[in-house]
Motif scaffolding. Structure first.
Motif, PDB file in Angstrom:
ATOM      1  N   UNK A 180       0.842  -1.194   0.000  1.00 39.65           N
ATOM      2  CA  UNK A 180       0.000   0.000   0.000  1.00 39.65           C
ATOM      3  C   UNK A 180       0.877   1.243   0.000  1.00 39.65           C
ATOM      4  N   UNK A 181       0.278   2.382  -0.265  1.00 40.93           N
ATOM      5  CA  UNK A 181       1.026   3.629  -0.177  1.00 40.93           C
ATOM      6  C   UNK A 181       1.006   4.127   1.265  1.00 40.93           C
ATOM      7  N   UNK A 182       2.013   4.891   1.611  1.00 44.78           N
ATOM      8  CA  UNK A 182       2.078   5.463   2.957  1.00 44.78           C
ATOM      9  C   UNK A 182       0.863   6.348   3.216  1.00 44.78           C
ATOM     10  N   UNK A 183       0.434   7.076   2.194  1.00 43.68           N
ATOM     11  CA  UNK A 183      -0.717   7.972   2.345  1.00 43.68           C
ATOM     12  C   UNK A 183      -1.985   7.193   2.675  1.00 43.68           C
ATOM     13  N   UNK A 184      -2.156   6.027   2.056  1.00 37.43           N
ATOM     14  CA  UNK A 184      -3.336   5.209   2.320  1.00 37.43           C
ATOM     15  C   UNK A 184      -3.372   4.740   3.774  1.00 37.43           C
ATOM     16  N   UNK A 185      -2.233   4.271   4.243  1.00 33.95           N
ATOM     17  CA  UNK A 185      -2.166   3.748   5.607  1.00 33.95           C
ATOM     18  C   UNK A 185      -2.282   4.874   6.626  1.00 33.95           C
ATOM     19  N   UNK A 186      -1.641   6.008   6.345  1.00 35.98           N
ATOM     20  CA  UNK A 186      -1.729   7.143   7.263  1.00 35.98           C
ATOM     21  C   UNK A 186      -3.165   7.642   7.373  1.00 35.98           C
ATOM     22  N   UNK A 187      -3.887   7.645   6.265  1.00 36.45           N
ATOM     23  CA  UNK A 187      -5.292   8.050   6.280  1.00 36.45           C
ATOM     24  C   UNK A 187      -6.108   7.115   7.154  1.00 36.45           C
ATOM     25  N   UNK A 188      -5.781   5.827   7.082  1.00 30.35           N
ATOM     26  CA  UNK A 188      -6.472   4.827   7.898  1.00 30.35           C
ATOM     27  C   UNK A 188      -6.260   5.112   9.386  1.00 30.35           C
ATOM     28  N   UNK A 189      -5.021   5.416   9.753  1.00 33.41           N
ATOM     29  CA  UNK A 189      -4.706   5.727  11.149  1.00 33.41           C
ATOM     30  C   UNK A 189      -5.443   6.982  11.601  1.00 33.41           C
ATOM     31  N   UNK A 190      -5.411   8.005  10.764  1.00 31.32           N
ATOM     32  CA  UNK A 190      -6.063   9.263  11.122  1.00 31.32           C
ATOM     33  C   UNK A 190      -7.568   9.073  11.325  1.00 31.32           C
TER      34      UNK A 190
END
Length: 222
Positions: A180-190
């Protein structure tokens, strides 16, 4: 003598009536009333704060779970499955050695003082593991950036939540391991970061089980 027997019988009958009334009130009416109110107003909490995935109960939002690889031959401690977000250490958990018919986990804390040699070593080892596991190409975790909840157990050993800071330092590893992209995972965390209760109680937190369920769904879609 007759009066004494009558008085005794009257007292026994009164006691029996009181017993029956209290049994009905405290054993039937009150539990039903409390259960009805709980189910009507707080059904989720009353039923154990269950979390479902694919139509099945997979856990509770109040109890942390381990995400480990199967034990290899000769291993005593399983290795973490690094494609999932990891929760807090659980050094205080015990095992059931009395009734071995059931595979039970005994909740508990480490009960070590701050200067205990074992505790100090656990913390050092945990910090080294967090730095090593979460450092990937293009992203290095500094020891000074490792939050306290990543290297210390909770009082129960079953804390279901981690801090946003601990979730953040796992983002790059999760992205790499799952394609996955870092942006996708970071969005999930947020999206799964909860603020303080009522704005001032406790600390911001991320529920690991809910986060990993959403991660599984995101991977399936990708």
């Amino acid at each position: 003598m007759n009066n004494s027997v009558k008085n005794t019988a009257r007292l026994l009958w009164a006691s029996l009536r009181a017993l029956l009334v209290l049994t009905v009130v405290t054993g039937v009416v009150y539990p039903l009333a409390v259960t009805g109110v709980a189910q009507g107003l707080f059904s989720d909490k009353a039923n154990g704060s269950e979390i479902k995935a694919d139509g099945k109960v997979v856990g509770s939002s109040l109890i942390g779970q381990a995400y480990n690889l199967p034990l290899k031959k000769g291993q005593e401690t399983p290795e973490p499955d690094l494609k999932w977000f990891q929760g807090r250490p659980a050094n205080g958990l015990g095992t059931n050695s009395v009734n071995t018919q059931y595979k039970l986990i005994l909740s508990g804390a480490t009960n070590r003082s701050g200067d205990n040699a074992d505790l100090i070593q656990w913390v050092k080892d945990a910090k080294a593991a967090v730095v090593k596991d979460n450092s990937v190409d293009g992203y290095t975790v500094k020891p000074s950036n490792v939050p306290a909840d990543a290297i210390t157990s909770s009082g129960s050993g079953l804390d279901p939540d981690i801090s946003p800071a601990y979730a953040d330092i796992q983002v790059h590893r999760i992205a790499e391991r799952n394609g996955l992209s870092v942006a996708q995972v970071q969005k999930l965390v947020d999206e799964h970061t909860q603020g303080r209760t009522l704005g001032f109680i406790g600390e911001p937190r991320v529920n690991v089980l809910q986060l990993n369920i959403e991660l599984k769904e995101l991977v399936a879609k990708s």
